[in-house]
Write a protein that holds these residues in place. Structure first.
Motif, short mmCIF file in Angstrom:
data_model
loop_
_atom_site.label_atom_id
_atom_site.label_comp_id
_atom_site.label_asym_id
_atom_site.label_seq_id
_atom_site.Cartn_x
_atom_site.Cartn_y
_atom_site.Cartn_z
N SER A 54 0.83 -1.22 0.00
CA SER A 54 0.00 0.00 0.00
C SER A 54 0.85 1.26 0.00
O SER A 54 0.32 2.37 0.05
N ALA A 55 2.18 1.11 -0.04
CA ALA A 55 3.07 2.28 -0.07
C ALA A 55 2.92 3.02 -1.39
O ALA A 55 2.57 2.44 -2.42
N ARG A 56 3.19 4.33 -1.34
CA ARG A 56 3.15 5.12 -2.57
C ARG A 56 4.37 6.04 -2.63
O ARG A 56 4.92 6.45 -1.59
N ALA B 4 11.40 4.89 3.97
CA ALA B 4 11.12 6.32 3.80
C ALA B 4 11.92 6.95 2.66
O ALA B 4 11.40 7.73 1.87
N ARG B 5 13.21 6.60 2.55
CA ARG B 5 14.06 7.17 1.50
C ARG B 5 15.08 6.13 1.08
O ARG B 5 15.70 5.50 1.93
N ALA B 6 15.21 5.94 -0.21
CA ALA B 6 16.14 4.92 -0.70
C ALA B 6 16.73 5.35 -2.02
O ALA B 6 16.09 6.05 -2.82
N ARG C 209 -0.75 3.76 7.75
CA ARG C 209 -1.81 2.79 8.05
C ARG C 209 -2.29 2.98 9.49
O ARG C 209 -1.56 3.48 10.34
N ARG C 210 -3.51 2.52 9.74
CA ARG C 210 -4.07 2.50 11.09
C ARG C 210 -3.68 1.17 11.72
O ARG C 210 -4.13 0.10 11.28
N VAL C 211 -2.81 1.20 12.73
CA VAL C 211 -2.29 -0.03 13.31
C VAL C 211 -2.27 0.07 14.83
O VAL C 211 -2.49 1.14 15.40
N LEU C 212 -1.99 -1.06 15.48
CA LEU C 212 -1.80 -1.06 16.93
C LEU C 212 -0.47 -0.41 17.26
O LEU C 212 0.56 -0.71 16.63
N THR C 213 -0.47 0.48 18.26
CA THR C 213 0.75 1.14 18.71
C THR C 213 0.87 0.99 20.23
O THR C 213 -0.09 0.65 20.92
N GLY D 71 -3.36 3.75 16.14
CA GLY D 71 -2.76 5.01 15.70
C GLY D 71 -2.37 4.95 14.24
O GLY D 71 -2.23 3.86 13.66
N ASP D 72 -2.21 6.11 13.62
CA ASP D 72 -1.78 6.19 12.22
C ASP D 72 -0.26 6.26 12.19
O ASP D 72 0.34 7.18 12.74
N VAL D 73 0.35 5.28 11.53
CA VAL D 73 1.82 5.18 11.49
C VAL D 73 2.27 5.01 10.04
O VAL D 73 1.66 4.25 9.28
N ASP D 74 3.35 5.70 9.68
CA ASP D 74 3.97 5.49 8.37
C ASP D 74 4.81 4.22 8.48
O ASP D 74 5.90 4.22 9.06
#
Length: 232
Positions: free
Chosen positions: A46-48, A79-81, A107-111, A130-133
């Protein structure tokens, strides 16, 4: 005649050489975007891609120019490559340039609602959605808090970080500094006392324990959860 010759030479110098061509940076970036977007789709990610940078216009020999997008080293998406791009003309490699690609995957995940230390039991943790990259991390987050039963943290974690399977390890049958029952069997006599485990242990392993009534440690075999048998 000399004046005409000088004008001709000046005109030739002012014109681009027919032996070279310019491959615009925008064309290279477009090839990178198309290739990596396709790889993300094929991987079901789901990454863009949000930005591509670091590429300049390239002066190449005349001919059919092509930008071939190589593999990204290490974990990706992140994040950067840097992605290597091989530039060819008529199938012959001319040079390789690096394009820097930035991606995001919120994404909305468990934190973790609170910071926690290593060895904390999974069912003792306070979690929150929580929303996490997720380009931050390798793998998917834990989907169900029930999966953490019988597990403990293998490392310290910070509040707001995603809950990852790699954060955990199985809870030992006996944990270091845990109070345990020490069983001593001598013939028909069976005695029990209380002590403290000085190391982690699973059933069948031997560990050091210190009986509460003694200042010295003894070696005992783990026979059950929070229970050991004194080695004679």
């Amino acid at each position: 005649m000399s004046r005409l010759l000088a004008l001709a030479m000046a005109a030739a110098l002012a014109s681009p050489s027919p032996a070279t061509q310019t491959l615009p940076a925008a064309d290279i970036q477009r090839e990178v975007d198309l290739a990596l977007a396709q790889r993300l789709r094929e991987a079901g990610s789901s990454a863009r891609i949000v930005a591509i940078s670091g590429v300049r216009d390239q002066s190449l020999p005349a001919g059919r120019a092509k930008a071939e997008v190589g593999a990204i080293a290490g974990r990706w998406p992140r994040a950067r490559a840097g992605v290597p791009v091989r530039l060819t003309v008529d199938g012959r490699a001319v040079r390789t340039v690096t394009a820097w690609v930035e991606t995001t995957d919120v994404r909305r995940v468990l934190t973790y609602a609170d910071a926690a230390n290593a060895r904390t039991a999974g069912d003792a943790l306070r979690l929150a959605a929580g929303d996490v990259d997720m380009t931050c991390c390798d793998g998917s987050a834990v989907a169900d808090a029930d999966a953490l039963r019988g597990q403990r943290l293998r490392r310290a974690v910070r509040a707001g970080a995603p809950v990852l399977p790699s954060d955990f390890e199985p809870m030992p049958d006996v944990a270091e500094r845990q109070q345990v029952t020490i069983e001593v069997v001598r013939g028909p006599v069976r005695l029990t006392t209380i002590g403290t485990a000085l190391a982690d242990g699973h059933i069948g392993q031997t560990i050091a324990v210190r009986p509460d009534a003694s200042d010295s440690a003894v070696v005992a075999r783990v026979i059950d959860k929070k229970k050991v048998s004194l080695e004679e």
